[in-house]
Write an enzyme that holds these catalytic residues in place. Structure first.
Site, PDB file in Angstrom:
ATOM      1  N   ASN A  79     -26.916  23.854  13.677  1.00  0.00           N
ATOM      2  CA  ASN A  79     -26.550  24.825  12.645  1.00  0.00           C
ATOM      3  C   ASN A  79     -27.775  25.624  12.249  1.00  0.00           C
ATOM      4  O   ASN A  79     -27.762  26.839  12.183  1.00  0.00           O
ATOM      5  CB  ASN A  79     -25.956  24.106  11.445  1.00  0.00           C
ATOM      6  CG  ASN A  79     -24.480  23.873  11.634  1.00  0.00           C
ATOM      7  OD1 ASN A  79     -23.788  24.708  12.225  1.00  0.00           O
ATOM      8  ND2 ASN A  79     -23.992  22.750  11.164  1.00  0.00           N
ATOM      9  N   GLY A  80     -28.875  24.902  11.971  1.00  0.00           N
ATOM     10  CA  GLY A  80     -30.183  25.552  11.893  1.00  0.00           C
ATOM     11  C   GLY A  80     -30.692  25.685  13.312  1.00  0.00           C
ATOM     12  O   GLY A  80     -30.313  24.896  14.170  1.00  0.00           O
ATOM     13  N   ARG A 101     -35.743  12.100   5.266  1.00  0.00           N
ATOM     14  CA  ARG A 101     -36.143  13.377   5.844  1.00  0.00           C
ATOM     15  C   ARG A 101     -36.431  14.337   4.698  1.00  0.00           C
ATOM     16  O   ARG A 101     -35.584  14.554   3.827  1.00  0.00           O
ATOM     17  CB  ARG A 101     -35.014  13.934   6.700  1.00  0.00           C
ATOM     18  CG  ARG A 101     -35.350  15.300   7.228  1.00  0.00           C
ATOM     19  CD  ARG A 101     -34.203  15.900   8.014  1.00  0.00           C
ATOM     20  NE  ARG A 101     -34.573  17.220   8.491  1.00  0.00           N
ATOM     21  CZ  ARG A 101     -33.740  18.242   8.598  1.00  0.00           C
ATOM     22  NH1 ARG A 101     -32.477  18.095   8.270  1.00  0.00           N
ATOM     23  NH2 ARG A 101     -34.153  19.404   9.026  1.00  0.00           N
ATOM     24  N   LYS A 150     -26.454  12.244   5.186  1.00  0.00           N
ATOM     25  CA  LYS A 150     -26.247  11.548   6.459  1.00  0.00           C
ATOM     26  C   LYS A 150     -27.093  10.293   6.429  1.00  0.00           C
ATOM     27  O   LYS A 150     -28.212  10.319   5.907  1.00  0.00           O
ATOM     28  CB  LYS A 150     -26.685  12.432   7.628  1.00  0.00           C
ATOM     29  CG  LYS A 150     -25.849  13.688   7.791  1.00  0.00           C
ATOM     30  CD  LYS A 150     -26.307  14.472   9.012  1.00  0.00           C
ATOM     31  CE  LYS A 150     -25.662  15.830   9.074  1.00  0.00           C
ATOM     32  NZ  LYS A 150     -26.395  16.783   9.897  1.00  0.00           N
ATOM     33  N   ARG A 158     -27.599  31.356   8.708  1.00  0.00           N
ATOM     34  CA  ARG A 158     -28.810  32.057   8.257  1.00  0.00           C
ATOM     35  C   ARG A 158     -29.134  33.221   9.175  1.00  0.00           C
ATOM     36  O   ARG A 158     -28.910  33.142  10.387  1.00  0.00           O
ATOM     37  CB  ARG A 158     -30.017  31.099   8.261  1.00  0.00           C
ATOM     38  CG  ARG A 158     -30.018  30.133   7.109  1.00  0.00           C
ATOM     39  CD  ARG A 158     -31.144  29.128   7.261  1.00  0.00           C
ATOM     40  NE  ARG A 158     -30.586  27.802   7.354  1.00  0.00           N
ATOM     41  CZ  ARG A 158     -31.238  26.727   7.821  1.00  0.00           C
ATOM     42  NH1 ARG A 158     -32.476  26.839   8.235  1.00  0.00           N
ATOM     43  NH2 ARG A 158     -30.650  25.567   7.866  1.00  0.00           N
ATOM     44  N   ARG A 192     -17.574  26.251  19.185  1.00  0.00           N
ATOM     45  CA  ARG A 192     -16.352  26.003  19.953  1.00  0.00           C
ATOM     46  C   ARG A 192     -15.258  26.972  19.517  1.00  0.00           C
ATOM     47  O   ARG A 192     -14.554  27.561  20.344  1.00  0.00           O
ATOM     48  CB  ARG A 192     -15.883  24.559  19.753  1.00  0.00           C
ATOM     49  CG  ARG A 192     -16.794  23.557  20.423  1.00  0.00           C
ATOM     50  CD  ARG A 192     -16.619  22.178  19.886  1.00  0.00           C
ATOM     51  NE  ARG A 192     -17.217  22.048  18.558  1.00  0.00           N
ATOM     52  CZ  ARG A 192     -17.518  20.887  17.973  1.00  0.00           C
ATOM     53  NH1 ARG A 192     -17.250  19.762  18.593  1.00  0.00           N
ATOM     54  NH2 ARG A 192     -18.067  20.850  16.780  1.00  0.00           N
ATOM     55  N   HIS A 207     -37.971  21.607  11.621  1.00  0.00           N
ATOM     56  CA  HIS A 207     -37.391  20.845  12.749  1.00  0.00           C
ATOM     57  C   HIS A 207     -38.490  20.194  13.575  1.00  0.00           C
ATOM     58  O   HIS A 207     -38.302  19.900  14.764  1.00  0.00           O
ATOM     59  CB  HIS A 207     -36.569  21.742  13.723  1.00  0.00           C
ATOM     60  CG  HIS A 207     -35.308  22.296  13.166  1.00  0.00           C
ATOM     61  ND1 HIS A 207     -34.867  23.581  13.461  1.00  0.00           N
ATOM     62  CD2 HIS A 207     -34.372  21.763  12.355  1.00  0.00           C
ATOM     63  CE1 HIS A 207     -33.725  23.794  12.845  1.00  0.00           C
ATOM     64  NE2 HIS A 207     -33.403  22.715  12.172  1.00  0.00           N
ATOM     65  N   ASN A 221     -30.752  11.425   5.238  1.00  0.00           N
ATOM     66  CA  ASN A 221     -30.990  12.865   5.326  1.00  0.00           C
ATOM     67  C   ASN A 221     -30.085  13.517   4.281  1.00  0.00           C
ATOM     68  O   ASN A 221     -28.889  13.689   4.496  1.00  0.00           O
ATOM     69  CB  ASN A 221     -30.642  13.325   6.747  1.00  0.00           C
ATOM     70  CG  ASN A 221     -30.887  14.797   6.961  1.00  0.00           C
ATOM     71  OD1 ASN A 221     -31.165  15.538   6.021  1.00  0.00           O
ATOM     72  ND2 ASN A 221     -30.768  15.233   8.204  1.00  0.00           N
ATOM     73  N   HIS A 281     -34.252  24.284  19.765  1.00  0.00           N
ATOM     74  CA  HIS A 281     -33.401  23.418  18.928  1.00  0.00           C
ATOM     75  C   HIS A 281     -32.304  24.306  18.357  1.00  0.00           C
ATOM     76  O   HIS A 281     -32.535  25.103  17.443  1.00  0.00           O
ATOM     77  CB  HIS A 281     -34.248  22.786  17.819  1.00  0.00           C
ATOM     78  CG  HIS A 281     -33.456  21.964  16.855  1.00  0.00           C
ATOM     79  ND1 HIS A 281     -33.548  20.590  16.782  1.00  0.00           N
ATOM     80  CD2 HIS A 281     -32.544  22.316  15.917  1.00  0.00           C
ATOM     81  CE1 HIS A 281     -32.724  20.136  15.855  1.00  0.00           C
ATOM     82  NE2 HIS A 281     -32.107  21.174  15.310  1.00  0.00           N
ATOM     83  N   GLU A 299     -33.499  12.856  15.689  1.00  0.00           N
ATOM     84  CA  GLU A 299     -34.461  12.937  14.589  1.00  0.00           C
ATOM     85  C   GLU A 299     -34.513  11.633  13.811  1.00  0.00           C
ATOM     86  O   GLU A 299     -35.568  11.226  13.337  1.00  0.00           O
ATOM     87  CB  GLU A 299     -34.077  14.099  13.652  1.00  0.00           C
ATOM     88  CG  GLU A 299     -34.300  15.451  14.310  1.00  0.00           C
ATOM     89  CD  GLU A 299     -33.542  16.573  13.622  1.00  0.00           C
ATOM     90  OE1 GLU A 299     -32.305  16.636  13.796  1.00  0.00           O
ATOM     91  OE2 GLU A 299     -34.177  17.371  12.928  1.00  0.00           O
ATOM     92  N   ASP A 314     -18.782  27.339  13.880  1.00  0.00           N
ATOM     93  CA  ASP A 314     -18.687  26.397  15.000  1.00  0.00           C
ATOM     94  C   ASP A 314     -18.523  27.159  16.316  1.00  0.00           C
ATOM     95  O   ASP A 314     -17.561  27.915  16.497  1.00  0.00           O
ATOM     96  CB  ASP A 314     -17.493  25.453  14.775  1.00  0.00           C
ATOM     97  CG  ASP A 314     -17.500  24.305  15.767  1.00  0.00           C
ATOM     98  OD1 ASP A 314     -17.754  24.540  16.970  1.00  0.00           O
ATOM     99  OD2 ASP A 314     -17.253  23.164  15.339  1.00  0.00           O
TER     100      ASP A 314
HETATM  101  P1  ADP Z   1     -27.120  20.324  12.166  1.00  0.00           P
HETATM  102  O1  ADP Z   1     -27.728  18.965  12.444  1.00  0.00           O
HETATM  103  O2  ADP Z   1     -28.105  21.436  12.051  1.00  0.00           O
HETATM  104  O3  ADP Z   1     -26.067  20.333  11.099  1.00  0.00           O
HETATM  105  P2  ADP Z   1     -26.013  20.065  14.838  1.00  0.00           P
HETATM  106  O4  ADP Z   1     -27.219  19.941  15.680  1.00  0.00           O
HETATM  107  O5  ADP Z   1     -25.164  18.869  14.635  1.00  0.00           O
HETATM  108  O6  ADP Z   1     -26.339  20.756  13.460  1.00  0.00           O
HETATM  109  O7  ADP Z   1     -25.111  21.228  15.468  1.00  0.00           O
HETATM  110  C1  ADP Z   1     -23.872  21.551  14.919  1.00  0.00           C
HETATM  111  C2  ADP Z   1     -23.267  22.715  15.676  1.00  0.00           C
HETATM  112  O8  ADP Z   1     -23.223  22.401  17.066  1.00  0.00           O
HETATM  113  C3  ADP Z   1     -21.828  23.008  15.309  1.00  0.00           C
HETATM  114  O9  ADP Z   1     -21.732  23.870  14.204  1.00  0.00           O
HETATM  115  C4  ADP Z   1     -21.302  23.675  16.562  1.00  0.00           C
HETATM  116  O10 ADP Z   1     -21.525  25.081  16.472  1.00  0.00           O
HETATM  117  C5  ADP Z   1     -22.166  23.139  17.672  1.00  0.00           C
HETATM  118  N1  ADP Z   1     -21.444  22.264  18.591  1.00  0.00           N
HETATM  119  C6  ADP Z   1     -21.179  20.959  18.445  1.00  0.00           C
HETATM  120  N2  ADP Z   1     -20.469  20.505  19.498  1.00  0.00           N
HETATM  121  C7  ADP Z   1     -20.296  21.557  20.321  1.00  0.00           C
HETATM  122  C8  ADP Z   1     -19.638  21.752  21.591  1.00  0.00           C
HETATM  123  N3  ADP Z   1     -19.021  20.739  22.247  1.00  0.00           N
HETATM  124  N4  ADP Z   1     -19.675  22.981  22.122  1.00  0.00           N
HETATM  125  C9  ADP Z   1     -20.297  24.001  21.497  1.00  0.00           C
HETATM  126  N5  ADP Z   1     -20.919  23.882  20.318  1.00  0.00           N
HETATM  127  C10 ADP Z   1     -20.920  22.680  19.736  1.00  0.00           C
END
Ligand code: ADP
Length: 399
Positions: free
Chosen positions: A212-213, A92, A18, A242, A285, A181, A11, A209, A385, A283
């Protein structure tokens, strides 16, 4: 290491690659890694293979170097790619334009077609093509397969796929709602049906879903009837960086009066918007920590995110009439109990009621978080995915 057939799934994003080694028949993931911040001074690369974790933080100049680093990490961790039973490489690809949507064997002609699609997905497709070119050079004897994010949504009903703009212009420039997605929405809706012991054909579903996206879909009998992303992955929900839905007038206004170029506006809407644009943090968290310490901007970012999410959930409840199951997935959806609670609070009159205790209990596997009395079941379903891409790959190779 077992000789069960294995797929390398790649990806390739603009600044990261990734990669995973997956056995599509058993669903096992043998190795999982990422090279991040490609081209920056602070690149990092890591790989987990069974119990072993290897990492590096020397500069990775470009995608070619990123793939080389990935292969070196495999060797360092003790996996020879030549002896893991590799049968294909799955890539992907975000946008397939109007014609490419089925998983497709990659040849030079396909790469040329993908290059032509770059204007439709300027931030996503060029790095994917770069990854494909580098991987084909490195592993020339294996079949490489492109799996498109748009595939699941190819047959969206015309009322959902069509923008209300000049028909001739839309036709000439292939402007429609494509949706993204799709691999995740399809995989999660199938997993949700399996969890409930029901046939996907018998269910009305909403899939959220939230990574981040972020995107939402409404699914009837296994087929999507609407989704929140459009011509590009910018439409719909508020995302990490976004904006999601925005009055197109904002773009014209910025171009005409603020002296911003199309590229400036595009970068702003993709990278300096959403939760980061409003709250300075992507993020969730950290966003929650900031909210707890009284940061009003973080609070507003969260409120705008939840407000939009609730609007889409409401719209899809109305589209479906009866909703059997709502599934949360991806980083935020799988892990953030507060987001799930706030997205669905007060919806008992519409048949959606969470069990607070179940919602707040963290777990890795698919699980129910709705109250027993809730007519609509609410699930957390981890997405995968890469596994779905690996399975699509072997189907193409087997044909
Ligand atoms: P992508 O594949 O689109 O890069 P992910 O599905 O991996 O994204 O999601 C990443 C986001 O998930 C992080 O930026 C964060 O905001 C959120 N995230 C990950 N772990 C946690 C958690 N334990 N609690 C809350 N949000 C989390």
């Amino acid at each position: 290491m077992s000789a069960e057939r294995t797929v390398l799934v790649l990806n390739s994003g603009s600044s990261s690659v990734k990669f995973q080694l997956i056995q599509p028949d058993s669903g096992a993931s043998l190795a999982d890694g990422v090279v991040e911040r490609i081209g920056e001074e602070s690149s990092s690369a890591s790989l987990t293979l069974g119990e072993r974790e290897v990492s590096r933080d020397d500069k990775v100049a470009d995608h070619e170097a990123a793939l080389r680093t990935a292969f070196e990490l495999f060797e360092e961790a003790g996996a020879q790619l030549g002896s893991v039973g590799l049968v294909a490489v799955g890539h992907r690809v975000v946008h397939g334009g109007p014609d490419l949507y089925r998983p497709t064997l990659i040849d030079d002609a396909l790469v040329a077609e993908l290059e032509e699609l770059a204007p439709m997905a300027p931030l996503h497709n060029p790095p994917a093509v770069l990854g494909i070119n580098v991987a084909r050079k490195a592993l020339p004897d294996l079949p490489h397969v492109a799996v498109f994010d748009t595939a699941f949504f190819h047959d969206l009903p015309p009322a959902a796929a069509t923008y209300a703009i000049d028909r001739d212009i839309a036709e000439q420039w292939h402007i429609r709602r494509y949706g993204f997605h799709g691999t995740s929405h399809q995989y999660v809706s199938e997993q949700a049906a399996a969890f409930l012991g029901a046939a996907p054909e018998s269910l009305n579903q909403i899939v959220l879903h939230l990574g981040n996206g972020a995107s939402a879909s409404a699914i009837v009998g296994g087929r999507p009837v609407d989704t929140s992303m459009g011509l590009t992955p910018m439409e719909g929900l508020v995302m990490g960086t976004r904006s999601g839905d925005i009055d197109p007038g904002v773009v014209m206004y910025l171009w005409r009066t603020a002296g911003m170029s199309v590229e400036d506006i595009e970068t702003m809407l993709n990278k300096r918007a959403g939760v980061r644009g409003l709250g300075g943090e992507v993020d969730f968290r950290v966003l929650h920590e900031r909210i707890e310490s009284g940061d009003e901007q973080a609070q507003l970012a969260y409120d705008v995110y939840i407000h939009r999410l609730r609007k889409y959930i409401g719209a899809y409840l109305a589209l479906l009439g009866t909703t059997d199951v709502i599934s949360f997935t991806a980083g935020v959806g799988e892990n953030d109990a507060a987001v799930r609670r706030d997205a669905l609070s007060g919806l008992a009159p519409l048949g959606v009621e969470l069990d607070e205790h179940l919602n707040a209990s963290p777990a890795k596997a698919a699980r129910r978080i709705s109250a027993d009395r809730s007519p609509t079941t609410v699930l957390v379903v981890p997405t995968n995915e890469e596994l779905a891409i690996a399975r699509a790959c072997v189907q193409v190779v087997d044909e």
